[in-house]
Write an enzyme that holds these catalytic residues in place. Structure first.
Site, PDB file in Angstrom:
ATOM      1  N   GLU A  42     -23.803  17.241   7.320  1.00 46.20           N
ATOM      2  CA  GLU A  42     -23.218  18.251   7.524  1.00 46.20           C
ATOM      3  C   GLU A  42     -21.908  18.303   6.652  1.00 46.20           C
ATOM      4  OE1 GLU A  42     -25.688  18.352  11.214  1.00 46.20           O
ATOM      5  OE2 GLU A  42     -24.626  16.897  10.349  1.00 46.20           O
ATOM      6  N   HIS A  68       0.829  -1.190   0.061  1.00 49.51           N
ATOM      7  CA  HIS A  68      -0.098  -0.050   0.242  1.00 49.51           C
ATOM      8  C   HIS A  68       0.890   1.290   0.046  1.00 49.51           C
ATOM      9  CE1 HIS A  68      -3.467   2.838   1.048  1.00 49.51           C
ATOM     10  NE2 HIS A  68      -2.323   3.517   1.917  1.00 49.51           N
ATOM     11  N   PHE A  71     -21.975  22.429  15.288  1.00 47.37           N
ATOM     12  CA  PHE A  71     -21.903  21.233  14.344  1.00 47.37           C
ATOM     13  C   PHE A  71     -20.888  21.701  13.114  1.00 47.37           C
ATOM     14  CE2 PHE A  71     -26.474  20.441  15.739  1.00 47.37           C
ATOM     15  CZ  PHE A  71     -25.894  19.820  16.652  1.00 47.37           C
ATOM     16  N   ASP A 106     -31.458  23.953  24.988  1.00 52.54           N
ATOM     17  CA  ASP A 106     -30.914  22.943  24.259  1.00 52.54           C
ATOM     18  C   ASP A 106     -29.329  22.200  24.984  1.00 52.54           C
ATOM     19  OD1 ASP A 106     -32.748  22.555  22.493  1.00 52.54           O
ATOM     20  OD2 ASP A 106     -31.695  23.747  21.012  1.00 52.54           O
TER      21      ASP A 106
END
Length: 657
Positions: A407, A259, A433, A465
């Protein structure tokens, strides 16, 4: 000795020479995937080496960017301006052949790739942009009508972003997206079975993809037939699953050890012998060049010439559409943006996310290539513009994009749309986020793409929240990304200014940080001065201030209230609004001193988030270095000390030091 196509062996062996000379690289994939790219470039991909930015070329994304040596070998053989001398400088400083492909650095590279999974998501963005533009203009297929190809490996499909992108592409029925899967059953650490046993065919079919399978990844004709079938798909993107062998024909055939291991000269010679390729280091027979010249290069140059001729005809048939198309080819919309803020009445008070929505409505009236959406929070971040069609397979000309709760892919898809050119996307989410999107935000900046990110719910003011939704460290994270500009406006006027600055960019992404709570219009907020990153909002009454109070966003009004309280006590303060640390950092030192004052010890920065990086501006920082809590907006400001009275108490203490 194996009987191999000379051209495929040349690709493989040239890639091996590139890696061996550098003593660094990834030969495993170069050996396994060479037949896939040979079939694609020889028989299908339409692009012109003489104009690598031609808008109507097919796009190719090497999502498995560690296979760059193979791509560079291919681009060289195809006639791109990538001479053999540059192949010999692989992974060297300032060469045209960096370790992973870089957009804008090497002709023929359509996308920066390397962080696995982002390539396929950017390819989805390219395919989405192609479809949108094809339906945006009358007879749009005469302007934009091409395919997007992407090569992925096992690792790309393990990354979570790949599933986000795959799902979105399936829902959108992006039938001009064709993904070649180099299924060599190995990752860097070992066999694929150590980390994944999923049925990839069923996974893609469940996401509404067309799946074709080539059992022998060395069979160029079967690969080419599969690509031809994929191009006929009417309502689905296509995955072509090609079973290949990592490190093919090398001493490490079938092993993950090939690899990322640069082969020794002896191992390269053994591989060439196994392939029946009798040529020396960096030696390629003329026949190979001629094959690519007579297939790929000839096809592309003829298509480019035909396109230019038809473009002249299109100009006569649709003069206004042609002018619009030409105008926006470089993604530049600065000339369409408002040059001053809308007029707001005295006493105006509004959440900046709502101001943002009204500004989007203004932009849509002036910028026909604007599109955007959010990760399923359009009503909260205010990214959806009323009266505009959603972008769907049935309405590809639509403007509102429903990205779903994806997202990371959303940001990466926006990158791909800008890489395509001709369209200007914005995307939105809650600030907290931004963490999910970090890899793509960084990629926006690295590729120099002017994506505009709208992040609302900017502080502990999110309230009930709780800490999971209250950003603390995210502003700092965004501000530390190179070539990324963060704006945090304090009111409607500054929001308009930040919009103007962000959407005027041509070479860097921007984030506009927006509030959920209403903010009052500041009497002295300035549309023009936002361009300097910071300015004096409220000047001291005496010759020198006792303190200079610095903030952005909602904290600016808080500082204004503090100033009023301190003036009653005879303490004179200056209030500085700093909507953009990045723009302020670019200013001359003399200007910085003019705004902040010469005395560093008198400066105080107030921000409802991490304060670590703010000490470069102020001796004293009032910030939040813990996670938030769940409670009402008002109770949280009291709890964390962000009321005028509590801030004033701290400011008094600074004067005593």
């Amino acid at each position: 000795m194996r009987k191999e196509l000379l051209e495929v062996s040349a690709l493989r062996c040239l890639a091996l020479d590139i890696i061996a000379r550098a003593k660094s690289g990834h030969p495993g994939m170069a050996l396994s995937a060479a037949p896939l790219l040979y079939a694609l470039y020889r028989d299908h991909l339409v692009a012109a080496p003489s104009d690598s930015t031609w808008i109507n070329r097919d796009r190719f994304v090497l999502s498995a960017g560690h296979g760059s040596a193979l791509l560079y070998a291919l681009l060289h053989l195809c006639g791109y301006p990538l001479p053999m001398d540059q192949l010999k400088l692989f992974r060297k400083l300032r060469s045209l052949t960096p370790g992973h492909p870089e957009f804008g650095h090497t002709a023929g590279v359509d996308c920066t790739a390397g962080p696995l999974g982002q390539g396929i998501a950017q390819a989805v963005g390219m395919a989405l942009a192609e479809r949108h533009l094809r339906h945006l203009y009358p007879e749009g297929e005469r302007l934009v009508d091409h395919y997007t190809y992407c090569l992925v490996g096992d690792g790309c499909l393990e990354e979570g972003i790949s599933q986000e992108a795959i799902s979105f592409a399936g829902i959108e029925k992006l039938n001009r997206l064709i993904v070649l899967y180099d299924r060599n059953d190995c990752t860097l650490d070992g066999p694929l079975s150590d980390s994944s046993v999923e049925n990839v065919r069923l996974r893609f079919e469940a996401a509404q993809w067309n799946v074709l399978e080539v059992m022998d990844g060395n069979n160029v004709e079967e690969i080419s037939k599969a690509i031809a079938l994929a191009k006929q798909a009417q309502s689905k993107p296509t995955l072509i699953l090609c079973h290949t062998v990592i490190g093919y024909a090398s001493p490490y055939e079938g092993s993950h050890k090939s690899h990322g291991k640069a082969f020794s000269p002896e191992e390269v010679l053994q591989t060439k012998k196994n392939l029946g390729y009798p040529y020396g280091e960096f030696e390629v027979p003329q026949q190979v060049y001629e094959t690519f010249r007579d297939s790929f290069a000839q096809r592309g140059e003829e298509a480019l010439s035909a396109y230019k001729r038809d473009l002249l005809s299109y100009r006569k048939d649709h003069p206004q559409s042609y002018l619009q198309f030409e105008k926006y080819l470089e993604n530049d919309i600065a000339h369409d943006l408002f040059s001053s803020a809308p007029v707001y009445p005295e006493g105006f008070k509004q959440a900046t996310r709502d101001t943002s929505q009204s500004l989007l409505e203004l932009l849509y009236q002036e910028v026909p290539i604007l599109v955007g959406g959010s990760a399923d929070v359009a009503d909260s971040v205010k990214t959806r513009v009323k009266g505009l069609e959603d972008m769907t397979p049935e309405h590809p000309e639509g403007k509102n994009i429903r990205f779903g709760i994806r997202e990371f892919a959303m940001a990466s898809i926006a990158n791909g749309m800008l890489l395509h050119h001709g369209v200007r996307p914005y995307v939105g989410s809650f600030l907290v986020f931004a963490d999910y999107m970090k890899g793509a935000l960084r990629m926006s900046a690295m590729e120099g793409l002017p994506v505009v990110y709208l992040f609302s719910h900017d502080s502990i003011a999110v309230g009930e929240d709780g800490p999971t939704h209250q950003p603390i460290e995210q502003l700092t994270m965004l501000r530390t990304i190179p070539n990324f500009v963060v704006y945090r406006p304090c009111d409607a006027v500054e929001t308009a200014a930040c919009y103007r600055l962000a959407f005027a960019s041509k070479d860097h992404p921007s984030a506009i940080i927006l509030t959920r709570q209403a903010l009052p219009l500041q009497i002295h907020s300035s549309f023009e001065k936002c361009a300097f990153g910071a300015y004096v909002l409220e000047k001291e009454t005496r010759q020198e201030p006792d303190l200079v109070l610095i903030g952005s966003g909602s904290e600016v009004d808080l500082l204004s209230q503090c100033r009023k309280l301190l003036l009653v006590e005879g303490i004179d303060c200056r209030v500085v609004s700093m909507p953009s640390t990045a723009l302020f950092d670019r200013q001359e030192e003399s200007h910085k001193e003019e705004v902040l004052g010469k005395d560093y010890d008198k400066r105080v920065y107030v921000e409802m988030g991490r304060g670590d990086m703010l000490y470069k501006y102020a001796r004293h920082v009032i910030a939040i270095d813990t996670f938030g809590k769940s409670g009402s907006y008002e109770s949280l400001l009291e709890e964390f000390g962000f009321t005028p009275e509590k801030i004033v108490d701290k400011l008094r203490s600074f004067l005593l030091k």
